[in-house]
Enzyme design. Structure first.
Site, mmCIF file in Angstrom:
data_model
loop_
_atom_site.group_PDB
_atom_site.id
_atom_site.type_symbol
_atom_site.label_atom_id
_atom_site.label_comp_id
_atom_site.label_asym_id
_atom_site.label_seq_id
_atom_site.Cartn_x
_atom_site.Cartn_y
_atom_site.Cartn_z
ATOM 1 N N TRP A 327 1.604 29.515 6.794
ATOM 2 C CA TRP A 327 2.507 30.252 5.901
ATOM 3 C C TRP A 327 3.959 30.136 6.406
ATOM 4 C CZ3 TRP A 327 5.882 34.210 6.951
ATOM 5 C CH2 TRP A 327 6.421 34.886 5.859
ATOM 6 N N HIS A 328 4.109 30.048 7.739
ATOM 7 C CA HIS A 328 5.459 29.983 8.310
ATOM 8 C C HIS A 328 6.167 28.666 8.027
ATOM 9 C CE1 HIS A 328 3.797 33.347 10.639
ATOM 10 N NE2 HIS A 328 5.043 33.758 10.696
ATOM 11 N N GLY A 329 5.411 27.612 7.759
ATOM 12 C CA GLY A 329 6.089 26.361 7.459
ATOM 13 C C GLY A 329 5.165 25.176 7.585
ATOM 14 N N PHE A 484 11.309 30.700 6.444
ATOM 15 C CA PHE A 484 9.901 30.711 6.046
ATOM 16 C C PHE A 484 9.798 31.105 4.595
ATOM 17 C CE2 PHE A 484 9.561 32.010 10.683
ATOM 18 C CZ PHE A 484 9.603 30.698 11.092
#
Lengths: 484, 82
Positions: A327-329, A484
């Site tokens: 989800w962060h990248g 993000f």
């Protein structure tokens, strides 16, 4: 327009005055202003992305209404899937397309097959991960019958675009924010002043702690080959503190600005460094994302795998944290970050301690030795994962670990000088942790209930103001979680 | 099977899985009212109930219960329809 910039100060002051003195007649006027203000705030960053934000809002608003109206379960499911595809599709296209293409062709080139798929030159719209998760939770809750679809488009669009939380959360669920948008907000002096205190604390963490840690950690992580193991350990320590101060500082500001306009939004941090195990850490770190994932990923998975007993729970938690990581990248470092945290949970699941809750130090001033040891161990475990999180790629992360655990770990560290000396910075970090420890049962670090007497409290606020003024750098450093 | 009987058998399953002989369930009992009933033991309780009554809940049912009464309703429906 960062929360700590002059533009935002002017924007918010104008917004605040209009909100409480011109648009205070009814809820509709208030919501028009919230929506217009949010779109202006967003367009200020990049007007090109506004169309995606508005389209997402309209599509999900309509889908919500039809999911509720439809009584045929299959049609409800179909409409839900359209919504999920729209949300996840946007994320995949803007955030992960190039990552998958490159990983796919790298995988095949490993076996000497050359597959060439064109990557696309695309920028990730700001806040996409945050507002997509909001819209997905809205549709899932309607489909499950947990909430009713809102009939007011302005309420829904304001929920998605709510400017204090638009760019980096907290990720409010519809059932928290929509009821507040449906009611006229009345000015609450206590809520507003507490909001101001929370903003002050957030700015302190960002400007005094995070930005000054960054001036050292950037240097260490960018030139890690030239530093000793002991310096790299300090680099990892400072980066962990930086991440916390940056993101919890941002969250405190977002919550504080919301309180000033009469909203109580989801808490995002609950002093995570005082956690005694990794499960407790995640109940206190980025709470709005963790609770989102627990409700919509971990719980359904643990139910689906329920016949496998503890093994099923381990599968569910590993998948849950892999999603949390990615989800962060779009980078394998984030996948590894998530996997590491998932693995940290395994001993807790096997011993049945994952959901055990205990109040640290009770009402005493100091923790017991074993509590302090568990807090330190949890911090160290988290710190090691932030090395991967900060690294550009997996190779760099492993090289960093390799150098860190070399013989040079037993040497006197040579910490490069940032804007502040390492000693001064340590003093500020220690003060932050001490103030938060004393207020660990409160909603934020600056609810100074422990300090009796108005003069003392105001002296603390004045001192923090002074520090911020002294250390506010001229160049604005963006918040880490914006990307993000 | 009568509702009271189902409730009493569910209570026995709770006592066994939570290892607590003092658990008392009523229709209105919710998770916070019972010591040790959290999201993880909930899954174990569900599996225990399914095995005992030889039924299978859907994921939606498991996530929809607000109290013990609603859970017992689902069990009763399942037993009658099987």
């Amino acid at each position: 327009m960062l929360f700590t910039s002059n533009e935002f100060l002017i924007f918010f002051t104008a917004f605040f005055l209009l909100y409480w003195f011109v648009c205070d007649k009814n809820v509709k006027h208030q919501n028009i202003l919230v929506l217009l203000g949010s779109y202006l705030f967003y367009a200020w960053w990049d007007w090109r992305f506004l169309s995606i934000l508005i389209t997402t809002s309209i599509v999900n608003f309509i889908l919500g209404i039809y999911i509720e109206k439809t009584t045929v379960p299959k049609s409800r499911k179909l409409l839900l899937w359209i919504g999920l595809l729209q949300g996840v599709g946007c994320l995949l296209l803007f955030k992960y397309f190039n990552f998958f293409v490159e990983s796919f062709s790298n995988f095949f080139s490993f076996f000497h097959f050359n597959i060439h798929i064109q990557t696309i030159n695309i920028i990730i719209p700001l806040g996409l991960s945050y507002y997509t998760f909001k819209s997905i939770s809205y549709l899932l809750d309607i489909e499950k019958g947990k909430i009713k679809a809102t009939a007011e488009w302005m309420v829904f669009c304001s929920y998605i675009a709510f400017f204090p939380a638009l760019l980096a959360g907290p990720i409010d669920k519809a059932r928290t924010l929509i009821p507040q948008l449906e009611q006229k907000r009345v000015f609450d002096y206590n809520l507003a002043t507490d909001g101001l205190r929370q903003i002050l604390w957030g700015v302190f963490k960002k400007v005094v702690i995070a930005d000054n840690c960054a001036s050292i950690t950037n240097h260490i992580f960018d030139n890690y080959q030239h530093f000793s193991g002991s310096t790299l350990l300090i680099g990892a320590f400072l980066y962990t503190i930086q991440m916390y101060a940056d993101f919890s500082g941002y969250s405190d500001m977002a919550i504080g600005f919301s309180r000033l306009i009469g909203f109580n939004i989801t808490r995002n941090f609950d002093f995570p460094f005082f956690s005694q195990n990794i499960a407790e850490f995640w109940r206190k770190w980025h709470i709005s994302l963790t609770s989102w994932l627990t409700e919509y990923v971990f719980t359904p998975l643990s139910i689906a795998f329920r016949d496998l007993g503890k093994l099923g729970l381990i599968f569910a938690i590993i998948i849950n944290f892999t999603i949390c990581g990615i989800w962060h990248g779009a980078n394998w470092t984030y996948v590894l970050f998530g996997l590491m945290h998932g693995c940290y949970f395994i001993p807790l699941i096997l011993t049945g301690k994952m959901n055990k809750r205990s109040k640290i130090a009770g009402n005493k001033m100091l923790p017991s030795f074993s509590e302090a040891a568990r807090m330190l161990a949890t911090f160290v475990l988290v710190m090691f994962t932030f090395i991967v999180f900060r690294a550009e790629n997996i190779t760099q992360a492993f090289n960093y670990y390799q150098r860190l655990f070399s013989i040079s770990l037993i040497s006197i560290p040579a910490v490069p000088k940032g804007y502040l000396t390492f000693r001064t910075l340590l003093l500020f970090i220690g003060s932050m942790l001490l103030i938060e420890w004393l207020n660990r049962e409160k909603e934020h670090g600056l609810q100074l209930g422990v300090i009796k007497g108005r003069i003392f409290r105001w002296s603390v606020y004045a001192f923090i103001f002074f520090l911020i003024g002294m250390l506010m750098e001229t160049s604005e450093t963006p918040f880490i979680y914006f990307k993000f | 099977m009568e509702r009271v009987v189902i409730l009493s058998q569910v209570q026995d399953i709770f006592k066994d899985i939570l290892d607590d002989e003092e658990v008392i369930l009523t229709d209105k009992t919710q998770a916070p009212d019972v010591k040790g009933w959290d999201s993880l033991t909930h899954i174990q309780l569900v599996v225990g109930i399914e095995r005992h009554f030889k039924i299978r809940f859907t994921s939606r049912e498991i996530q929809s219960w607000n109290n013990v009464g609603e859970m017992v309703d689902t069990i009763q429906n399942r037993i009658q329809n099987s």
